[in-house]
Design a protein around this motif. Structure first.
Motif, PDB file in Angstrom:
ATOM      1  N   UNK A 104      -7.924   4.971   3.488  1.00  0.00           N
ATOM      2  CA  UNK A 104      -8.614   6.261   3.572  1.00  0.00           C
ATOM      3  C   UNK A 104      -7.716   7.394   3.077  1.00  0.00           C
ATOM      4  N   UNK A 105      -6.428   7.306   3.395  1.00  0.00           N
ATOM      5  CA  UNK A 105      -5.518   8.364   2.960  1.00  0.00           C
ATOM      6  C   UNK A 105      -5.343   8.348   1.443  1.00  0.00           C
ATOM      7  N   UNK A 123       0.822  -1.214   0.000  1.00  0.00           N
ATOM      8  CA  UNK A 123       0.000   0.000   0.000  1.00  0.00           C
ATOM      9  C   UNK A 123       0.854   1.261   0.000  1.00  0.00           C
ATOM     10  N   UNK A 124       2.114   1.153   0.414  1.00  0.00           N
ATOM     11  CA  UNK A 124       3.036   2.299   0.422  1.00  0.00           C
ATOM     12  C   UNK A 124       4.046   2.197  -0.711  1.00  0.00           C
ATOM     13  N   UNK A 125       3.908   1.261  -1.631  1.00  0.00           N
ATOM     14  CA  UNK A 125       4.907   1.034  -2.677  1.00  0.00           C
ATOM     15  C   UNK A 125       5.002   2.233  -3.618  1.00  0.00           C
ATOM     16  N   UNK A 126       6.143   2.340  -4.315  1.00  0.00           N
ATOM     17  CA  UNK A 126       6.353   3.460  -5.229  1.00  0.00           C
ATOM     18  C   UNK A 126       5.592   3.313  -6.536  1.00  0.00           C
ATOM     19  N   UNK A 127       5.225   2.087  -6.925  1.00  0.00           N
ATOM     20  CA  UNK A 127       4.543   1.866  -8.205  1.00  0.00           C
ATOM     21  C   UNK A 127       3.033   1.846  -8.006  1.00  0.00           C
ATOM     22  N   UNK A 128       2.333   2.623  -8.817  1.00  0.00           N
ATOM     23  CA  UNK A 128       0.882   2.691  -8.648  1.00  0.00           C
ATOM     24  C   UNK A 128       0.191   1.360  -8.933  1.00  0.00           C
ATOM     25  N   UNK A 129       0.735   0.566  -9.866  1.00  0.00           N
ATOM     26  CA  UNK A 129       0.115  -0.737 -10.141  1.00  0.00           C
ATOM     27  C   UNK A 129       0.242  -1.664  -8.938  1.00  0.00           C
ATOM     28  N   UNK A 130       1.343  -1.539  -8.190  1.00  0.00           N
ATOM     29  CA  UNK A 130       1.507  -2.355  -6.991  1.00  0.00           C
ATOM     30  C   UNK A 130       0.582  -1.873  -5.881  1.00  0.00           C
ATOM     31  N   UNK A 131       0.398  -0.557  -5.749  1.00  0.00           N
ATOM     32  CA  UNK A 131      -0.551  -0.035  -4.757  1.00  0.00           C
ATOM     33  C   UNK A 131      -1.977  -0.454  -5.106  1.00  0.00           C
ATOM     34  N   UNK A 167      -8.272  -5.813   5.426  1.00  0.00           N
ATOM     35  CA  UNK A 167      -8.705  -4.549   6.034  1.00  0.00           C
ATOM     36  C   UNK A 167      -8.905  -4.647   7.535  1.00  0.00           C
ATOM     37  N   UNK A 168      -8.780  -5.846   8.103  1.00  0.00           N
ATOM     38  CA  UNK A 168      -8.849  -5.956   9.548  1.00  0.00           C
ATOM     39  C   UNK A 168      -7.644  -5.333  10.238  1.00  0.00           C
ATOM     40  N   UNK A 169      -6.556  -5.128   9.486  1.00  0.00           N
ATOM     41  CA  UNK A 169      -5.363  -4.465  10.007  1.00  0.00           C
ATOM     42  C   UNK A 169      -5.635  -2.959  10.063  1.00  0.00           C
ATOM     43  N   UNK A 170      -5.461  -2.340  11.221  1.00  0.00           N
ATOM     44  CA  UNK A 170      -5.763  -0.912  11.375  1.00  0.00           C
ATOM     45  C   UNK A 170      -4.931  -0.051  10.439  1.00  0.00           C
ATOM     46  N   UNK A 171      -3.665  -0.461  10.186  1.00  0.00           N
ATOM     47  CA  UNK A 171      -2.824   0.303   9.267  1.00  0.00           C
ATOM     48  C   UNK A 171      -3.426   0.316   7.871  1.00  0.00           C
TER      49      UNK A 171
END
Length: 472
Positions: free
Chosen positions: A445-446, A418-426, A435-439
């Motif tokens: 949402x961000x 979710x923080x990767x540099x490539x948009x296809x990977x995000x 989504x059970x992970x709070x992070x």
């Protein structure tokens, strides 16, 4: 440009150089001076092997924002005297792109530095393109005089200006300046624009160099003559053969593919492969063992163009060969093979990583093939490629293959992605991360609220957190 030094993947610098999501997460947990030092190192010494393809600028810009980092180090880099000695785009392009993203996030210091560099820097055209997307009309109009001052009012200067207007990636500044009432600005830009259009029209009409005659023998001779001059023309020659060859020419082409001069042989092999000629595979196998690297390389390239069932069957025979044709055959099976080919594809993947490392060029096809065939036992190798490769594109392919083969992907690497540099990977991560992970919920949402995020990523995010999204 030399290949950049890439730090080990377990270090903060190594993670940031690779553009991994864990790089951002580790930087936010590290002491701020250490994190900013590693970030500045990446931005000022571009870590990408292919800077024209791989993405890093938005990734680094977001980290500058998260760390509340200034642009002083970037300014020192751009204003260094070396800027006018080493004018390669690779030296300053990443820094300018990062400044562009920072400006789009409202960072006035980044906007001011871009304006100053566009007026005085060597890579001014890149800076101007960044400003074209983010600056207001007044800011762009103020740059008209310093930019045009780079082009003396001489025949040579006017020609250079016409080329700059014609080749501009973002035309907005030039269109604004063309409306300037001052003759030395508006009239000169309009004249340059007209000249650029005329030059483009002339190039379209002008012949593009020597052309072969309209016979099979003339085309083969043309390819060979080009080879002797140092030009590789066998691929365009093969296209010409497609246009001129008839059934009666097949014996001539077969003879050229078997025993012709190097370039003529390469052209004939490519033509026969494209035409799916029954003799092509035997001729390719023979040529792959030729002592000429040109002929052997052309044979492998010709085989990779073949799409039929016969090519797949032959690939099953060749995949165990310890040479380039064997590697190519494994790639063909990865792309077009069936479930019965999984052991061969997996073996080729392991051998490539073991023999050539996590950045081997043939890994791209093999990683895709492992995911396509759903080879679950390949997950450990894929995880190794994901962690170690310096190519963010290959890492994204490894992530996609892991999504198809590794049950732990959703709670593991998908979160980092979710923080990767490539948009296809995000985008992939937004579709798979648990989504059970709070992070994960916070990051989704961000991304949904970030105006700089790609539309495809936000669409994937909305599929997970929108009103119709499934409950985690």
């Amino acid at each position: 440009m030399f290949d950049p030094f890439i730090a080990p993947s377990g270090t903060l610098l190594g993670l940031l150089q690779r553009g991994r999501g864990d790089g951002t997460l580790h930087a936010l947990a590290a002491p701020r001076p250490e994190a900013l030092a590693a970030l500045n190192h990446c931005v000022l010494s571009d870590p990408r092997h292919d800077w024209q393809v791989e993405n890093r600028s938005l990734y680094y810009a977001r980290l500058y924002l998260d760390l509340d980092g200034g642009v002083e180090e970037i300014e020192r880099h751009l204003c260094d005297p070396e800027d006018h000695l080493d004018t390669d785009d690779a030296r300053t392009g990443l820094a300018l792109a990062v400044l562009g993203h920072l400006a789009s996030y409202g960072r006035d210091d980044a906007l001011a530095l871009l304006r100053r560099y566009a007026a005085t820097g060597a890579n001014w055209a890149w800076a101007l393109d960044e400003l074209a997307l983010r600056d207001d009309d007044a800011g762009l109009r103020a740059l008209a005089e310093p930019v045009l001052g780079r082009f003396p009012a001489t025949e040579e200067g006017d020609a250079e200006l016409a080329a700059a207007v014609r080749d501009a990636f973002e035309p907005r500044p030039w269109r604004l300046w063309a409306d300037d009432p001052r003759d030395e600005i508006g009239a000169r830009i309009r004249a340059a624009s007209e000249r650029g259009s005329f030059d483009r029209w002339q190039r379209q009409l002008r012949p593009g160099g020597p052309r072969p005659g309209w016979s099979v023998r003339a085309v083969l001779d043309w390819a060979q003559q080009g080879f002797e001059r140092g030009s590789a023309l066998h691929v365009p020659a093969a296209r010409c053969l497609t246009a001129v060859a008839g059934p009666e020419d097949r014996p001539t082409i077969l003879d050229a593919a078997a025993d012709g001069p190097e370039a003529a042989r390469c052209a004939a092999l490519h033509y026969l492969a494209e035409a799916a000629d029954p003799a092509a595979l035997d001729l390719i196998e023979r040529a792959a063992d030729d002592p000429s690297r040109t002929v052997a390389g052309a044979a492998v390239a010709a085989f990779e163009r073949m799409c039929g069932g016969a090519a797949v069957e032959r690939a099953r025979r060749w995949a165990r060969r310890p040479d380039a044709l064997g590697a190519s055959a494994a790639g063909v099976l990865a792309c077009r093979g069936g479930a019965q080919d999984a052991p061969l594809v997996l073996g080729a993947l392991r051998e490539a990583v073991r023999g050539e490392g996590p950045d081997a060029p043939r890994l791209w096809t093999l990683v895709d093939g492992v995911g396509r065939l759903g080879i679950a036992c390949a997950a450990p190798v894929l995880r190794h490629v994901y962690r170690e490769t310096s190519s963010s594109h290959l890492r994204g392919r490894a992530a996609r293959a892991l999504a198809a083969t590794d049950p732990s992907f959703a709670t593991g690497f998908a979160v980092e992605c979710l923080w990767d540099c490539e948009e296809t990977t995000r985008e992939l991560a937004a579709l798979h991360a648990e989504t059970g992970d709070l992070r994960v919920a916070e990051r989704l949402r961000r991304l949904a609220a970030d105006p700089a995020e790609e539309a495809e990523v936000q669409t994937a995010v909305r599929s997970r957190i929108g009103p119709d999204a499934p409950t985690a």
